[in-house]
Every structure is written in C-alpha cells, then in structure tokens.
Write an enzyme that holds these catalytic residues in place. Structure first.
Site, short mmCIF file in Angstrom:
data_model
loop_
_atom_site.label_atom_id
_atom_site.label_comp_id
_atom_site.label_asym_id
_atom_site.label_seq_id
_atom_site.Cartn_x
_atom_site.Cartn_y
_atom_site.Cartn_z
N GLY A 136 0.81 -1.23 0.00
CA GLY A 136 0.00 0.00 0.00
C GLY A 136 0.84 1.27 0.00
N ARG A 189 -2.81 13.86 -4.89
CA ARG A 189 -3.01 14.21 -6.30
C ARG A 189 -4.26 15.08 -6.44
NH1 ARG A 189 -3.99 8.89 -9.03
NH2 ARG A 189 -1.80 8.52 -9.35
N ASP A 265 -8.05 0.73 -16.18
CA ASP A 265 -8.16 1.33 -14.84
C ASP A 265 -7.32 2.60 -14.75
OD1 ASP A 265 -6.18 -0.87 -15.06
OD2 ASP A 265 -5.49 -0.11 -13.14
N ASN A 266 -6.53 2.88 -15.78
CA ASN A 266 -5.78 4.13 -15.80
C ASN A 266 -6.36 5.11 -16.82
OD1 ASN A 266 -4.03 3.40 -13.77
ND2 ASN A 266 -2.43 2.66 -15.12
P1 AMP Z 1 -1.02 0.99 -11.17
O1 AMP Z 1 -0.18 0.15 -12.05
O2 AMP Z 1 -0.26 1.95 -10.28
O3 AMP Z 1 -2.13 1.67 -11.90
O4 AMP Z 1 -1.71 -0.02 -10.15
C1 AMP Z 1 -2.49 -1.12 -10.53
C2 AMP Z 1 -3.19 -1.69 -9.33
O5 AMP Z 1 -2.26 -2.22 -8.38
C3 AMP Z 1 -4.02 -0.66 -8.56
O6 AMP Z 1 -5.18 -1.33 -8.11
C4 AMP Z 1 -3.12 -0.29 -7.41
O7 AMP Z 1 -3.85 0.19 -6.32
C5 AMP Z 1 -2.42 -1.60 -7.12
N1 AMP Z 1 -1.09 -1.42 -6.50
C6 AMP Z 1 0.04 -1.03 -7.12
N2 AMP Z 1 1.07 -0.97 -6.25
C7 AMP Z 1 0.58 -1.32 -5.03
C8 AMP Z 1 1.15 -1.43 -3.72
N3 AMP Z 1 2.43 -1.19 -3.46
N4 AMP Z 1 0.32 -1.84 -2.73
C9 AMP Z 1 -0.96 -2.10 -2.96
N5 AMP Z 1 -1.56 -1.99 -4.14
C10 AMP Z 1 -0.79 -1.62 -5.20
MG MG Z 2 -3.56 2.89 -11.63
#
Ligand code: AMP
Ligand code: MG
Length: 478
Positions: A136, A189, A265-266
C-alpha cells in the site's frame, strides 16, 4: 461518513481542514467504495508542495504553512474514514476483477474557484481491501517521478492531474524495479476525477446495471452538465468522451510522452491523464519506443497510444450498452481518428510556430517533419527547441538561414524548403507572432530519463533536494 475529529485544537487553523468538502461520490452510496483509514507513518518530511494549485483551491499560499501540509497530507489528521474506490480493468489485455484503490483513496472532493468539482486523491497512503498482499506504499522515487511528469505535461498543455504534495514517510520499501530497500512517500493528487473506465467495467461484471445508470447520471451531473440539454444526453456523453480521449492521446503524442500503462483502470472518465508509473518522454521519434520494462510485447509503445485509447473506448461500450444505443456509440467511435488527427496536426503545427494553415499544407509539413525526425533520429525535443531558439524573421528571406547547424544538414533540406515556402506566405505580423508561439509550445527543459535519474541520484546519495526543486522551476519556465 467522513468526519472531522472532535476538538482538533492543533488543526483548527489548518486551511486544508476548513475547506468545504463536497461528499459527492460518498453520497452515491457504499456500492462504489470501501471506507478505509490512512496508515500511520514513522516520519513526515514535506518534499514538495504545489503552491500553484492553492489559489485554485481558494487558498492563499502565504497562509498555508509546511506544517499545514504535513498535518493534512502526511499525518492525515483532522479527517478520517476515506474512500478506497472500487474498480476493475483490462490490464495488458486481460480482465482483472481484483483491482481497486490498493494504495490510495479519495481524500475528499472540493469545488475549485473555477466552479468545477475536483478530487484530492492519495497514492501510498496505506493498505486497503484491494492491496492484494502488497504494502500500500509509494516509493519516494515513484513520488518524485509523478510530480515531475505532471508538472512537465501541464507545462506542455496536456490535460493532466497534478501533485499537490509529496511527503517522505520514513519507511523502507522493497521493490523489484528499484535498488532496495528504498525510501517511502505519500502523495496527494489533484485531479478532475478518479472515476475510470474500469469503474464501469466492474459494475458490468457484477451485472449491476442500476449502479451503472446511477454513476453515469452522476458523472454527467458533475463533469458533463452541458450534455443534459441534448436530445440523448448519454450518447452525447460518450461522443464527448471519445473526442476528449482522442485529443488527450494527441496531446501525449505531440508532447513526445509515453504513458506506459494504458490499462482501462488508468483511463479517466473525464479524459484527463493521470497515474504516472514507468512513463518516459521519448528521446527520439520512434513509434516503437516502450517505456515499461515489463511491456514485453510493446503493447503500450509510444506509437500505439492513440490506437489503444480507441480500443479502450470500444471496450467501454460493453458496460454502457444498456443505456446508449450501440450504433450511436460506434458512430461516435468512428469519428475518433478525425478528432485525433485534427488535434495532433494543430499541436504539431503550433510546435513549429504555425496556426490556421490550409489542411493540405499542414498535412504535407506534418508528414515531412515526422519522416525526417524518424530517419535522422535527431532528439525529438531537441529539434523543436532548435527551431524555437534559432528562429528569426530572416528565415523568410532565404532557406539557407534555417537551422544551419543541424546534422545531417542534407537530410533536412526538403523540410527546410517546405518550411521556407510556408514562411514566405506569412504576413509580417504573423511572422512576429511565431517567436512567442514557438516558446509557448517548446519548453527548453525536457524531462528525459537521464535528467530524472540525476535528480534522484542527488536525493538518494546526498539527500540533496536542490536539483529536484531546480528542475521543477525549469520545467515551469518559458
Ligand atoms: P497501477 O499500475 O499503479 O495503476 O496499479 C495497478 C493496481 O495495483 C491498482 O489497483 C493499485 O492500487 C495496485 N497497486 C500497485 N502498487 C501497489 C502497492 N504497493 N500496494 C498495494 N496496491 C498496489
Ligand atoms: Mg492505476
């Protein structure tokens, strides 16, 4: 309910806590989020505060201290029970129903001085039901990189979220893509919305069409109120989302930016660029340039971005199909390329100091510029900065004056002749305006990876934040 802690005497003067938060998403109901708490961190050091955003929030930067930032956005004092938003998404082509805010939450929503609703969202604020065993947290380097990307894109005219604050939090994190242990941070953000294409995909997956309709009505109310006056507001919403997403893709392409992870999701429902992970600005014009080391098949390569965004818009038709006629959505999507090229051409023309040129001439110049950039592999940003720095009204007199030191000189000859021909058709006043337009569209500071790494080295090795602060200043300059 989000609540203010009773008698928070030490926070009573904190301007961030006196803001009038609008519980817009919260009031939609608990189907869309989970209530979570922020992590408690061993340390809080404010590393970046974005004073440019404070006036938009109705705050005077002079009246906001570093302590206010730390209390609100490092310790999360004064407010609690935040919203981890629920969403799914297509990741590298595969549907993932186990997503959601895994390391962030919606801190609050406020109406900015422009009358629009904005989100304050966190990244690195602790675990949630969607952390999937991960920590997290956000690495400090990841935070630094996102601050820089958002500021650089904003300067380049890309519709983007910005970082309001970055606080170092004193933990040690383990990551496969950074020498570990590595330092931790929490970022806040500022964005128009954290509702994603994937927010709708989740509701479709759960067959909750009632929730899709409720959310779409709210999205229109908050972000697309003008479509309510049209004959079919839902179809008008999709049409506008197509246009705005096409324009956003064009903005990235002109800026020479590769987002790197264009999973659904982005993708924002207001077509704003956000969530900067392994992004990169391209060193040279190379459509195959891929920024994420784990993107083995170059799915999200620089040149694939317009097509991927179009495909993601196509996928969004699934959850929307009970509300919007599929034929109408297809008709809107068929206009995507037109919207894209129109915007891309205008932006590239502006990078060359030009505006309102006849379509055939604009197309010819664009084609020749891209061809020569690709063949010569001269620095993409360097080329435009040279045009900006060397431009002189004398260029209209003779093509031999244009970019005299560019290598290889001969390869640029056809471009030089065409550009000269266009300059000859400009009036004196049009020629005079070119200097300002070139400066506005081609910042001298480019956020290439070596530049970011140098800034990070100073932080990592010497805890020296001056190169970072200096880079932010240079990014913002004209
Ligand atoms: P992202 O690639 O940053 O868009 O993240 C993709 C998914 O992975 C999202 O649901 C994030 O909340 C989750 N996520 C990425 N890194 C972490 C982390 N260190 N701890 C928990 N969730 C993560
Ligand atoms: Mg994301």
């Amino acid at each position: 309910m989000i609540s203010v802690e009773a008698n928070p005497t030490r926070d009573i003067d904190n301007p961030f806590l006196s803001l009038e938060y609008e519980p817009a998403l919260e009031n939609l109901g608990g189907d869309y989020y989970d209530i979570v708490e922020a992590a408690r961190f061993p340390q809080q050091i404010l590393r970046f505060r974005n004073d440019e955003l404070l006036p938009q929030m109705g705050l005077d930067p002079q009246a906001v201290s570093d302590r206010h930032f730390i209390e609100a956005f490092g310790k999360f004092a004064g407010r609690r029970s935040f919203l981890a938003l629920r969403y799914h998404g297509y990741q590298f082509g595969d549907y993932n129903p186990y997503l959601g805010d895994g390391r962030g939450f919606l801190y609050g929503q406020i109406r900015a001085t422009d009358g629009q609703l904005y989100d304050l969202g966190t990244k690195g604020s602790g675990t949630t039901p969607y952390s999937r065993g991960a920590d997290g947290r956000l690495t400090l380097k990841g935070g630094v990189r996102e601050v820089l990307a958002a500021e650089a894109l904003h300067r380049l005219g890309v519709r983007t979220s910005r970082c309001l604050s970055l606080v170092e939090t004193g933990e040690q994190l383990w990551r496969g893509d950074e020498p570990s242990p590595t330092r931790s941070s929490v970022m806040v953000r500022w964005s128009r919305s954290h509702i994603r294409f994937g927010t709708y995909e989740r509701l479709h997956y759960l067959r909750r069409f009632d929730l899709i309709k409720k959310l779409l009505d709210a999205v229109i109310e908050w972000y697309y109120p003008h479509v309510k006056d049209t004959e079919d507001p839902y179809a008008a919403f999709y049409e506008e989302l197509v246009r705005k997403t096409a324009e956003l893709a064009a903005q990235w392409m002109a800026a020479g930016f590769c987002h790197a992870v264009l999973n659904t999701d982005n993708m924002s429902i207001v077509a704003e660029s956000f969530d900067y992970g392994p992004y990169a600005f391209i060193p040279t014009y190379d459509l195959n340039y891929t920024a994420a080391y784990f993107d083995y098949f170059r799915r999200y390569a620089y040149g694939n971005q317009p097509g991927i965004c179009r495909m993601n818009l196509g996928l969004l038709q699934e959850p929307l199909q009970l509300l919007i006629d599929r034929t109408d959505m297809e008709a809107s999507l068929s206009r995507y390329d037109e919207y894209y090229w129109q915007q891309y051409r205008d932006l590239m023309l502006a990078k060359m100091g030009l505006v309102h040129r006849p379509a055939s001439e604009a197309n010819e110049l664009l084609k020749l510029t891209l061809k020569t950039l690709e063949e010569t592999q001269i620095g993409y940003h360097d080329f435009f900065i040279r045009v900006r720095s060397q431009f002189s009204p004398a260029w209209r007199d003779s093509e031999t004056q244009i970019l005299t030191d560019i290598e290889p000189f001969a390869a640029w000859e056809p471009w030089r002749l065409l550009y000269h021909r266009i300059l000859q058709s400009l009036s004196n006043s049009e020629l005079e305006e070119m200097g300002d337009r070139l400066a506005a569209n081609n910042p001298k500071t480019v956020l290439l990876r070596p530049e970011i790494e140098a800034v990070w080295q100073a932080i990592d090795l010497d805890d020296d934040w001056e190169p970072f602060a200096d880079l932010v200043r240079r990014i913002r300059a004209f």
